[in-house]
Design a protein around this motif. Structure first.
Motif, PDB file in Angstrom:
ATOM      1  N   PRO A  21       1.121  -1.507  -0.027  1.00 33.63           N
ATOM      2  CA  PRO A  21       0.110   0.228   0.198  1.00 33.63           C
ATOM      3  C   PRO A  21       0.609   1.170  -0.098  1.00 33.63           C
ATOM      4  CG  PRO A  21      -0.248  -0.899   2.105  1.00 33.63           C
ATOM      5  CD  PRO A  21       0.828  -1.760   1.455  1.00 33.63           C
ATOM      6  N   LEU A  22       0.339   1.959  -0.416  1.00 30.53           N
ATOM      7  CA  LEU A  22       1.020   3.726  -0.452  1.00 30.53           C
ATOM      8  C   LEU A  22       0.841   3.976   1.097  1.00 30.53           C
ATOM      9  CD1 LEU A  22       0.656   3.370  -3.894  1.00 30.53           C
ATOM     10  CD2 LEU A  22       0.321   5.970  -3.673  1.00 30.53           C
ATOM     11  N   THR A  23       1.807   5.365   1.707  1.00 33.01           N
ATOM     12  CA  THR A  23       2.062   5.276   2.350  1.00 33.01           C
ATOM     13  C   THR A  23       0.952   6.703   2.492  1.00 33.01           C
ATOM     14  OG1 THR A  23       4.022   7.146   1.623  1.00 33.01           O
ATOM     15  CG2 THR A  23       4.332   4.943   3.611  1.00 33.01           C
ATOM     16  N   GLU A  24      -0.087   6.875   3.893  1.00 35.07           N
ATOM     17  CA  GLU A  24      -0.935   8.118   4.039  1.00 35.07           C
ATOM     18  C   GLU A  24       0.051   9.427   3.188  1.00 35.07           C
ATOM     19  OE1 GLU A  24      -3.357   8.035   4.773  1.00 35.07           O
ATOM     20  OE2 GLU A  24      -2.983   5.848   4.922  1.00 35.07           O
ATOM     21  N   GLU A  25       1.441   9.260   3.504  1.00 33.62           N
ATOM     22  CA  GLU A  25       2.227  10.681   3.033  1.00 33.62           C
ATOM     23  C   GLU A  25       2.126  10.633   1.592  1.00 33.62           C
ATOM     24  OE1 GLU A  25       3.608  14.042   3.350  1.00 33.62           O
ATOM     25  OE2 GLU A  25       3.103  13.197   5.479  1.00 33.62           O
ATOM     26  N   GLN A  26       2.184   9.770   1.281  1.00 32.11           N
ATOM     27  CA  GLN A  26       2.211   9.408  -0.743  1.00 32.11           C
ATOM     28  C   GLN A  26       0.890  10.011  -0.529  1.00 32.11           C
ATOM     29  OE1 GLN A  26       3.658   5.652  -0.876  1.00 32.11           O
ATOM     30  NE2 GLN A  26       5.630   5.961  -1.539  1.00 32.11           N
ATOM     31  N   VAL A  27       0.330   9.582  -0.279  1.00 28.55           N
ATOM     32  CA  VAL A  27      -1.112   9.711  -0.355  1.00 28.55           C
ATOM     33  C   VAL A  27      -1.663  11.330  -0.608  1.00 28.55           C
ATOM     34  CG1 VAL A  27      -4.155   9.096  -0.067  1.00 28.55           C
ATOM     35  CG2 VAL A  27      -2.493   7.626  -0.182  1.00 28.55           C
ATOM     36  N   LYS A  28      -1.783  11.939   0.113  1.00 29.23           N
ATOM     37  CA  LYS A  28      -1.710  13.170   0.894  1.00 29.23           C
ATOM     38  C   LYS A  28      -1.526  14.366   0.065  1.00 29.23           C
ATOM     39  CE  LYS A  28      -0.746  16.682   4.091  1.00 29.23           C
ATOM     40  NZ  LYS A  28      -0.263  16.597   5.684  1.00 29.23           N
ATOM     41  N   THR A  29       0.289  13.304  -0.387  1.00 29.15           N
ATOM     42  CA  THR A  29       1.084  14.438  -1.216  1.00 29.15           C
ATOM     43  C   THR A  29       1.045  14.186  -3.128  1.00 29.15           C
ATOM     44  OG1 THR A  29       2.685  14.033  -0.558  1.00 29.15           O
ATOM     45  CG2 THR A  29       3.559  14.665  -2.970  1.00 29.15           C
ATOM     46  N   ILE A  30       0.271  13.344  -3.302  1.00 24.84           N
ATOM     47  CA  ILE A  30      -0.579  12.505  -4.897  1.00 24.84           C
ATOM     48  C   ILE A  30      -1.862  13.911  -5.018  1.00 24.84           C
ATOM     49  CG2 ILE A  30      -2.084  11.301  -5.732  1.00 24.84           C
ATOM     50  CD1 ILE A  30       0.445   9.326  -5.251  1.00 24.84           C
ATOM     51  N   VAL A  31      -3.097  13.620  -3.739  1.00 20.32           N
ATOM     52  CA  VAL A  31      -4.209  14.750  -3.527  1.00 20.32           C
ATOM     53  C   VAL A  31      -3.866  16.190  -3.813  1.00 20.32           C
ATOM     54  CG1 VAL A  31      -6.014  14.985  -2.615  1.00 20.32           C
ATOM     55  CG2 VAL A  31      -5.270  12.828  -2.275  1.00 20.32           C
ATOM     56  N   GLN A  32      -2.657  16.413  -2.851  1.00 15.94           N
ATOM     57  CA  GLN A  32      -2.332  18.009  -2.911  1.00 15.94           C
ATOM     58  C   GLN A  32      -1.677  18.334  -4.238  1.00 15.94           C
ATOM     59  OE1 GLN A  32       0.208  18.500   0.525  1.00 15.94           O
ATOM     60  NE2 GLN A  32      -1.322  18.846   1.682  1.00 15.94           N
ATOM     61  N   SER A  33      -1.315  17.292  -4.476  1.00 13.01           N
ATOM     62  CA  SER A  33       0.021  17.997  -6.105  1.00 13.01           C
ATOM     63  C   SER A  33      -1.914  18.480  -7.447  1.00 13.01           C
ATOM     64  CB  SER A  33       0.128  16.695  -6.581  1.00 13.01           C
ATOM     65  OG  SER A  33       1.183  16.295  -5.857  1.00 13.01           O
ATOM     66  N   ALA A  34      -2.654  17.022  -7.085  1.00  8.74           N
ATOM     67  CA  ALA A  34      -3.430  16.913  -7.820  1.00  8.74           C
ATOM     68  C   ALA A  34      -4.342  18.512  -7.727  1.00  8.74           C
ATOM     69  CB  ALA A  34      -4.457  16.184  -7.586  1.00  8.74           C
ATOM     70  N   GLN A  35      -4.473  19.008  -6.460  1.00  9.29           N
ATOM     71  CA  GLN A  35      -5.620  20.035  -6.325  1.00  9.29           C
ATOM     72  C   GLN A  35      -4.256  21.219  -6.864  1.00  9.29           C
ATOM     73  OE1 GLN A  35      -6.436  19.807  -1.513  1.00  9.29           O
ATOM     74  NE2 GLN A  35      -7.404  20.593  -2.481  1.00  9.29           N
ATOM     75  N   SER A  36      -3.137  21.391  -6.792  1.00 11.39           N
ATOM     76  CA  SER A  36      -2.797  22.253  -7.338  1.00 11.39           C
ATOM     77  C   SER A  36      -2.729  22.384  -9.092  1.00 11.39           C
ATOM     78  CB  SER A  36      -0.941  22.009  -7.164  1.00 11.39           C
ATOM     79  OG  SER A  36      -0.370  22.262  -5.860  1.00 11.39           O
ATOM     80  N   ALA A  37      -3.921  21.733  -9.526  1.00  9.71           N
ATOM     81  CA  ALA A  37      -4.025  22.020 -11.136  1.00  9.71           C
ATOM     82  C   ALA A  37      -4.490  23.515 -11.263  1.00  9.71           C
ATOM     83  CB  ALA A  37      -4.451  20.769 -11.493  1.00  9.71           C
ATOM     84  N   SER A  38      -4.474  23.898 -12.174  1.00 12.35           N
ATOM     85  CA  SER A  38      -5.546  25.549 -12.574  1.00 12.35           C
ATOM     86  C   SER A  38      -7.345  24.550 -12.581  1.00 12.35           C
ATOM     87  CB  SER A  38      -5.154  25.369 -14.091  1.00 12.35           C
ATOM     88  OG  SER A  38      -4.040  26.034 -13.902  1.00 12.35           O
TER      89      SER A  38
END
Length: 249
Positions: A21-38
Motif C-alpha cells: 500500500p501507499l503510505t499516508e504521506e504519499q497519498v496526501k502528496t498525490i492529492v495535494q498535487s492534484a489540487q495544485s492544478a489549474s
C-alpha cells in the motif's frame, strides 16, 4: 532535459503492481498535487475518492469489467465531476445558481477540472517512482459505482487512477507523430497528408505489437480504433448525466 520532463516522457500504463500500500504521506502528496492544478474560475468542480478497502476494490474491479489492477494496487483514486458543493453554496448565499450548474458549460468545467487534477496526480505519483493506470471502465456501470461510493446528486464518478509500485515495466507505446497532433496557426486538414501519416503510424504500431507479443498480434492502429468505435459502448451516459442533474441544457 530536466527530471520532470523525463518523467512525463517516460510515462507508460502499469497494470501489475506489488502488494504494497501507499503510505499516508504519499497519498496526501498525490492529492495535494492534484489540487495544485489549474481550475476554471477557481470553481474547483471535482472531488477525489480514495479506496483502500480490499473488498471495495474488488467490487469496483467487477464493475469495471473485472480488471485485476483495479483490485490489486497500492491505492485507487476515483476522480469525480462535482457540483454538489456548489448547490450548497447557492443555498448558503441565497443565490439562484441552478440554471448555471445545470448547464453544459459547467459540466465541461467539471470534466476539465477533474482531468487537469488527475494528470497532476499522475505525474506526482510517477515522479515518486510509482506506476499509474487510468481506468475508464468504472463508467461501465455508474449506477453500481455511485451506490458503492455513496455519491450524491450532481456528483459523477468519471474515471479511476490505479497507483502503486510497479511489478514490471512494460514497453512504451509509440504515440502519433508530433506533426499529426500539433498544428500551427490553423488546423491542417489535407486528407491526403493525414492518411499518409496514418499509414506510417500503422506500420510503427503494427511492428510494436508484433515485437511485444512475439508475433501473436500485429494489428494496425487505425484498424484497432475503427473496430473499437464501431462498437456501441456506454450509450446510457447522456441519460445518466441528466438524471444526476448535470448537463441538462
Amino acid at each position: 532535459m530536466n527530471e520532470l520532463i523525463k518523467t512525463i516522457l517516460n510515462h507508460r500504463s502499469i497494470r501489475h503492481f506489488e502488494d504494497k500500500p501507499l503510505t499516508e504521506e504519499q497519498v496526501k502528496t498525490i492529492v495535494q498535487s492534484a489540487q495544485s492544478a489549474s481550475t476554471s474560475s477557481f470553481v474547483q468542480a471535482y472531488s477525489i475518492i480514495g479506496i483502500k478497502n480490499k473488498e471495495k476494490k474488488k467490487k469496483l474491479a467487477e464493475l469495471a469489467g473485472n480488471q485485476e489492477y483495479v483490485e490489486k494496487n497500492g491505492h485507487f483514486f476515483v476522480f469525480c465531476a462535482d457540483l454538489y458543493r456548489h448547490s450548497l453554496i447557492g443555498e448558503q448565499e441565497q443565490k439562484d445558481i441552478i440554471p448555471s450548474i445545470e448547464s453544459t458549460e459547467k459540466f465541461m468545467v467539471c470534466l476539465i477540472d477533474a482531468s487537469l487534477a488527475a494528470q497532476n496526480a499522475a505525474i506526482a505519483a510517477e515522479s515518486m517512482g510509482l506506476g499509474i493506470c487510468y481506468i475508464g471502465g468504472i463508467r461501465n456501470n455508474l449506477e453500481g459505482v455511485k451506490e458503492l461510493l455513496k455519491t450524491p446528486e450532481r456528483v459523477i464518478p468519471l474515471f479511476g487512477l490505479a497507483v502503486g509500485w510497479p511489478q514490471k515495466i512494460t514497453g512504451q507505446k509509440p504515440r502519433l507523430p508530433l506533426q499529426h497532433i500539433y498544428h500551427e496557426e490553423e488546423y491542417q486538414q489535407n486528407p491526403n497528408v493525414y492518411l499518409s501519416q496514418l499509414r506510417e503510424y500503422d506500420e510503427l504500431i503494427s511492428s510494436y505489437y508484433e515485437q511485444r507479443t512475439g508475433g501473436k498480434r500485429k494489428d494496425r492502429w487505425t484498424e484497432q480504433i475503427a473496430n473499437m468505435l464501431e462498437r456501441k459502448n456506454r450509450m446510457y451516459m447522456k441519460e445518466f448525466v441528466q438524471n444526476n442533474k448535470l448537463d441538462l441544457r
